[in-house]
Scaffold this motif. Structure first.
Motif, mmCIF file in Angstrom:
data_model
loop_
_atom_site.group_PDB
_atom_site.id
_atom_site.type_symbol
_atom_site.label_atom_id
_atom_site.label_comp_id
_atom_site.label_asym_id
_atom_site.label_seq_id
_atom_site.Cartn_x
_atom_site.Cartn_y
_atom_site.Cartn_z
ATOM 1 N N GLU A 164 19.335 33.953 -68.499
ATOM 2 C CA GLU A 164 18.328 34.898 -69.349
ATOM 3 C C GLU A 164 18.865 34.663 -70.830
ATOM 4 O O GLU A 164 17.802 34.647 -71.770
ATOM 5 N N ASP A 187 14.301 37.104 -64.626
ATOM 6 C CA ASP A 187 15.105 36.062 -64.126
ATOM 7 C C ASP A 187 14.219 35.407 -62.792
ATOM 8 O O ASP A 187 13.466 36.138 -62.391
ATOM 9 N N ARG A 230 27.908 41.308 -69.514
ATOM 10 C CA ARG A 230 27.737 39.927 -69.922
ATOM 11 C C ARG A 230 26.125 39.649 -70.208
ATOM 12 O O ARG A 230 25.389 40.067 -69.470
#
Ligand code: AMP
Ligand code: GLY
Length: 415
Positions: free
Chosen positions: A290, A210, A285
């Motif tokens: 991403e 990220d 989650r």
């Protein structure tokens, strides 16, 4: 089958887009969805989980996929299950891995999983004493969910103490900061590791990176994420094995021991220091952005993969030998304040790219930027450089007033 996707961001749009291309998927519902999900699914405006579960039953929805952390932490999965529905995501108890940093750190310590040295406390003096034992910089975190903003990297001991005082007084983050975690600063590189879990078994997905800071060269304030790419060459096969054996397996075992078996996406925020993975955080989650670069790399049928996982019958997942780069298009004043609505114009979507909408609304057939992170431009190719070129080619074809984006997404893979 009919599928309900809970959420409204680029992550849910990406999941929906993947599902849309699967032959067995008959209809997709989004709750609440955004101004663009309604182009290929039905948006459902219901926030009460029991009402939504009744709706899912009435429409014969076979699988519900929950995107964001807030409904998971609030127990949406438990409610859907109590209505006899298949739902992919962790229970309220299992979601504490993300919902409470204090719980997560204690869990890691109990299960001998490597993480930064820490103290979890609601006592200011205790926190100050611990701060004095650490070297600067150091890290102060609010216990509860703060939409990714509850982490302060303090450059000095005084700054750390100030952050602790502001959190414990409720001034910075309200109740979420009434308990804090103080920890040592880890100096390494970060990876986003994802495993689809069915409570007992797991399948690892391509490892992503990220880009949390707003500006190029990782400068500026933290954001929800300005871009991502996968798979990362920094995640060597040895490192992946270590994360699987030393983090994911003991986590699944540990959660079984807590009577909270983990079903859903286990997202491990990893800091790699000297080839050793430390857990920075768990999320329960898919990451956003991403997810937007992982979806195009899944070869198998997502609806079947997640339905099997939801039933506790996870099967192997086929992946494409491809790379994806996703660049977030953010609004003018993101992440400081909301920006005025702005009409989005799109010239053309080149081959091997996809435009995924997030913070948008629709009016009279037009799509408007109407949120912080507005859209994600994804490029897919055999290598990261070409995928990056494709993503940026698409960025140039999209425009709205005040649009901003980073120009260096995937840099760590290309140095
Ligand atoms: P978290 O929400 O805990 O992942 O923290 C948000 C970001 O803060 C992470 O992605 C890291 O960039 C940074 N961070 C958190 N904890 C640490 C740590 N112990 N050492 C260094 N950086 C950290
Ligand atoms: N991109 C990081 C997250 O979704 O939390």
């Amino acid at each position: 089958m009919k599928i309900l996707v809970v959420g409204s961001g680029g992550r849910e749009y990406a999941i929906g887009l993947k599902l849309q291309n699967e032959k067995n998927v008959e209809k997709i519902y989004f709750a609440p969805g955004n101004g663009a999900t309604s182009n290929f699914g039905q948006n459902v405006d219901m926030s009460d989980f029991n009402e939504l579960a009744e709706f899912a039953k009435s429409q014969n929805i076979e699988l519900t996929i929950v995107g964001p952390e807030a409904p998971l932490s609030a127990g949406i999965v438990d409610i859907f299950k109590s209505h006899g529905l298949n739902v992919f995501g962790p229970s309220k108890n299992a979601a504490r891995l993300e919902g409470s940093k204090a719980y997560m750190k204690e869990f890691l310590a109990k299960n001998n999983i490597l993480t930064a040295k820490f103290l979890n406390t609601d006592d200011k003096n205790e926190a100050f004493k611990f701060i004095d034992t650490l070297k600067a910089p150091l890290v102060v975190k609010a216990d509860g969910l703060c939409a990714g903003k509850g982490v302060i990297i303090a450059q000095t001991h005084d700054e750390a103490k100030q952050a602790v005082s502001d959190m414990l007084s409720g001034e910075s983050f309200g109740d979420a900061g009434k308990r804090v975690v103080v920890e040592e600063f880890l100096d390494g590189f970060e990876l986003s590791f994802f495993a689809i879990c069915d409570g007992e078994n797991f399948v690892s997905l391509p490892v992503a990176q990220d880009h949390k800071r707003l500006l190029d060269n990782d400068k500026g304030p933290n954001t929800g994420g300005m871009g991502a790419y996968a798979p990362s060459p920094l995640a060597t096969p040895e490192l992946i094995k270590k994360i699987e054996n030393d983090v994911v397996k003991p986590t699944l075992k540990g959660m079984q021991n807590e009577n909270a078996p983990f079903c859903g996406v286990l997202f491990v925020g990893v800091m790699v220091v000297d080839k050793t993975p430390y857990v920075l955080e768990f999320n329960v989650r898919f990451g956003d952005p991403e997810c937007e670069v992982i979806m195009p790399l899944i070869d198998g049928n997502l609806s079947e993969i997640l339905l099997n996982a939801a039933k506790g019958e996870l099967k192997p997942v086929k992946l494409k030998p491809k790379c994806a780069v996703g660049v977030v298009l953010a609004s003018k004043d993101y992440p400081y304040k909301s920006s005025a609505k702005a009409k989005i114009s799109v010239k053309q979507i080149p081959q091997d790219t996809a435009l995924l909408y997030a913070g948008v609304s629709a009016k009279d057939g037009e799509i408007y930027a109407d949120g912080g992170r507005v859209a994600v431009c994804v490029g897919v190719a055999d290598d990261i450089k070409t995928a990056q070129n494709r993503a940026y080619e698409l960025c140039k074809n999209v425009n709205f007033d005040g649009m901003q984006y980073r120009k260096d997404i995937a840099w760590q893979a290309l140095v």
